[in-house]
Every structure is written in C-alpha cells, then in structure tokens.
Design a protein around this motif. Sequence first.
Motif, mmCIF file in Angstrom:
data_model
loop_
_atom_site.group_PDB
_atom_site.id
_atom_site.type_symbol
_atom_site.label_atom_id
_atom_site.label_comp_id
_atom_site.label_asym_id
_atom_site.label_seq_id
_atom_site.Cartn_x
_atom_site.Cartn_y
_atom_site.Cartn_z
ATOM 1 N N ALA A 1 0.855 -1.190 0.000
ATOM 2 C CA ALA A 1 0.000 0.000 0.000
ATOM 3 C C ALA A 1 0.887 1.234 0.000
ATOM 4 N N THR A 2 0.663 2.126 -0.947
ATOM 5 C CA THR A 2 1.506 3.311 -1.064
ATOM 6 C C THR A 2 0.745 4.603 -0.787
ATOM 7 N N SER A 3 -0.526 4.687 -1.186
ATOM 8 C CA SER A 3 -1.301 5.901 -0.918
ATOM 9 C C SER A 3 -1.899 5.825 0.482
ATOM 10 N N ASP A 4 -2.168 6.969 1.071
ATOM 11 C CA ASP A 4 -2.687 6.988 2.437
ATOM 12 C C ASP A 4 -4.068 6.348 2.512
ATOM 13 N N ALA A 5 -4.892 6.521 1.488
ATOM 14 C CA ALA A 5 -6.232 5.932 1.507
ATOM 15 C C ALA A 5 -6.158 4.409 1.522
ATOM 16 N N ALA A 6 -5.287 3.846 0.689
ATOM 17 C CA ALA A 6 -5.143 2.390 0.647
ATOM 18 C C ALA A 6 -4.552 1.862 1.946
ATOM 19 N N ILE A 7 -3.604 2.603 2.510
ATOM 20 C CA ILE A 7 -3.008 2.202 3.784
ATOM 21 C C ILE A 7 -4.075 2.151 4.867
ATOM 22 N N ARG A 8 -4.894 3.177 4.897
ATOM 23 C CA ARG A 8 -5.939 3.258 5.932
ATOM 24 C C ARG A 8 -6.913 2.081 5.815
ATOM 25 N N GLU A 9 -7.349 1.783 4.599
ATOM 26 C CA GLU A 9 -8.271 0.669 4.403
ATOM 27 C C GLU A 9 -7.641 -0.653 4.828
ATOM 28 N N ALA A 10 -6.359 -0.838 4.507
ATOM 29 C CA ALA A 10 -5.685 -2.088 4.858
ATOM 30 C C ALA A 10 -5.537 -2.241 6.370
ATOM 31 N N VAL A 11 -5.171 -1.159 7.037
ATOM 32 C CA VAL A 11 -5.009 -1.213 8.494
ATOM 33 C C VAL A 11 -6.352 -1.489 9.159
ATOM 34 N N GLU A 12 -7.400 -0.810 8.716
ATOM 35 C CA GLU A 12 -8.717 -1.022 9.308
ATOM 36 C C GLU A 12 -9.235 -2.434 9.042
ATOM 37 N N ALA A 13 -8.771 -3.046 7.945
ATOM 38 C CA ALA A 13 -9.177 -4.418 7.642
ATOM 39 C C ALA A 13 -8.452 -5.428 8.522
ATOM 40 N N GLY A 14 -7.315 -5.030 9.104
ATOM 41 C CA GLY A 14 -6.627 -5.912 10.039
ATOM 42 C C GLY A 14 -5.383 -6.582 9.523
#
Length: 441
Positions: free
Chosen positions: A256-269
């Motif tokens: 994940a490189t963009s902040d939006a994708a990072i956020r979604e990945a972290v929230e997914a666990g």
Amino acid sequence: MSRSTLAACAAALMTACLPAAVQAQGAPPPTVLVRAGNLFDSEAGRMVGPRDILIRGQRVVEVGQGLAAPDGATVVDLGRCAVIPGLIDAHTHLMLEQGQGEGLSEVAARDRGVDGDVYRTLVGAQRARQYLEAGFTAVRDLGNSGRFLDLMLERGVNEGRVSGPRIYGSGPGLAPEGGQLEPLTGDPHQLVAGEYRIVNGVDDARAAVREAVARGADVIKVYPEATPQRTRLSVAELEAIVSEAKRHGVPVAAHATSDAAIREAVEAGVASIEHGYEISDESLRLMAARGVWLTPTDPSLEMALEFTASWPQQPPREEIDRHLQAGRDRLMRAHRLGVRIALGSDLYFPYAAGRGAGSRATLDGYVEAGLTPTQALQAATWEAGRLLGDDALGVLRPRSWADLVAVEGDPTQGLAPLRAPRLVMKGGRIEVADSLRACGG
C-alpha cells in the motif's frame, strides 16, 4: 580455531539439517556449544557480554555463562567475536529482477516466455544463497514469483536440497484487475495471471486465500492498490481476504503506497504495511494502536548511487541524497509515533554486491534516517521475527532456532561489522565460515 577443528565441526553439524525421520533412525541430533565473546539480546536491544549457547539439533537448549560442554559436543570458539541472531529480511523477491528501463510486463514476458520456471527457480536459489552468505537466515518472499515458485524453493530449502535461508513465501499476490503490470490492451500470453491472483468479488477473495494456504503459503500478499494500474480492491474484498487469512492462522502483508489504501488495509486488520510511501501521521497512529508493522523499503545512499551509476547521466550525490530524504522522514515519523519497524529491502534491481548485501545496505539506510544501530538491528531480528509469526526467529534463547551470525566488533556501535560475517549458522549447521581465527579465543 584450527582448520582441522573447523572441518570436524562442519562434519559434526552436517546431520543437523537431515529430516527428523532420518535422524530418528540414526544417532541423536548433534550437540554444539558456541562460546560467544559478546551476545546481542535482540528483545532488550543491548549487548550482554560473553555468553555460551548450547545447541542440540536445530534448536537452542540453553544460554548462559560458563556452561560445561556435554560429552561428545562440538565446541565453536567465538570468544573474540560478537554473536547476533540470524538476520531477517521481511520483504524480498527471490524470483524477480527488473533491469534498467524495463517494465514489469517485459520482465514477466521474459520470465514466462524466454527463461521459464526451471531457470527462474535456479536463479532464485542462487539469490537465496546470497542472503545466507550475508548473514540472513530467514526471508519473507512476497510474490512476483510466478505460480508458487517461491513455495517450491522454500520446500527445497526445508528438505535440505538447496542451501538458503528459511523462506516464508506468499505465492502470487492477491490483486485487482491488471496486477502491477502496465496497462495491457491485450494479454494473449496470460502474463497477469502468471504473476498475480486476480480477485473478483468477496467470495473469490476468500477462495484465493484458501488456494494460497492449500499450496503452503506462510503469508498472504495483498494489493489494495496496484500501481501503475488504477484498479483497486474493494473494502469488502480486502476485509474478506484478511478475515479468511485469520481463520487459517496466516498473516496478511499489504502493498500500500497511498494513504487511503493504507488506511483501508489497516482497518481491515493486516499485519504489515509494505512501503507506505504517502502515509499520514493519522494512519501511523492507527498502525501503532493496532500493532501493525511498517516495512520501509527505501535504499541507503550507497545503494542509490549504485543503482544510478548506469544511468546515461548520473545525478549529483547531493541530489540523490535529497531525494532519499522523504523516505527517511517517513521512517522516523513512524518510529516517533510508536509504529513497529521490520526490515524489508524489496530489492529486485541488479545489485553488484548481491541480494544479501543489499539487505545489509538497507539497514544502513535506516541508520542514515536516524535509527540507532541497535534499533536497526532489532528491525532485522526481534521485530522481523515477531512479524513473521515465529517466536523462534530473530532471538537466541531456549527453544529458538539455532540461527546466528558472528562478527568482529560491536554492531550496536555501528553496522560496519555486518559487512564481513565470520560465521553464519542456520539451524545448528555452519553455513559460512570466513577467517574464524579472528574469532577464536
């Protein structure tokens, strides 16, 4: 240590890598006593002075001072050297090499249409040996490895047929349409499907995880986004991947490189964010709160100079140094906000010194960014071991793997000693022995 003693030691340790069934039919597993002049406690992050390490088979039995050598044990004298746990690179690509100016689609075409799986795996085995010779006794291999070639090489290493580090492989990364290849108006040779597992829908996402686990994957690699493509996995697909992986006890690493994708990945666990180039402080705080690792993959100045040396016009050193500053700032922001850091080189460009040397140089980049040598060492031992999910990795204590590296000098005062490992042991077996007389008491 004399040449005859070293030869006897190596012979005694050869059986340590035999399958358990073979060992059970013969003699008991070999016993080795390593006398270290100084030992790095990777969990505490400090050198603890002289220690003896008692090894039986592939595991450490005891660590202490003044241990007596059991009858029949081989004694390895490293009294004038420091001993650290075997190093770990948590982001490698054993089967991938991208030349200057090549697109990933061109690389995939060469790998599949010209070289083929057999040659590609042989070259991957050579790179694996380079990691081991550099002191890396474990690597996490994250895709771009054809149809599970990384897991085939992992099997070969585990069975003792190929010399290399412990490999924790993912198989093809789970990705949205197109994978990471440049947009292709046509794909008659199925290049995308040869390198990625394309996910279409929530049910397919779960099926993709089960497929990888059934083939032996130790980790699931997922692409919430797949630059240079514009396609992205849906939040529901990402959550399904993580949920199914957790059901099977397998961690998920998110490119994940963009902040939006990072956020979604972290929230997914997910367990780790790979790269994280455009990460915000808000996302870093969320990662710290949820115990998600960051694997920074930025090169050191030395590596960047090597990469740009073949350019028609190499940029000035000062310009390259300025370009690297964004990655350094990101790493230190993560560190200050309490995010756990694990070493990952992501090296897939030609590097004259070899893949293992590139991983060491990446650690140098962490120190250039502002980590202390001790913190960088922890990223490549304790933290990386915890990320890989094996409590026996990245540490030397009872029941841990007998993976260790001996170096001259104190690497917590500077990482230069890592450039010339005097001994590399994996699973109780000496894999590299270079000028061991420098270590003998």
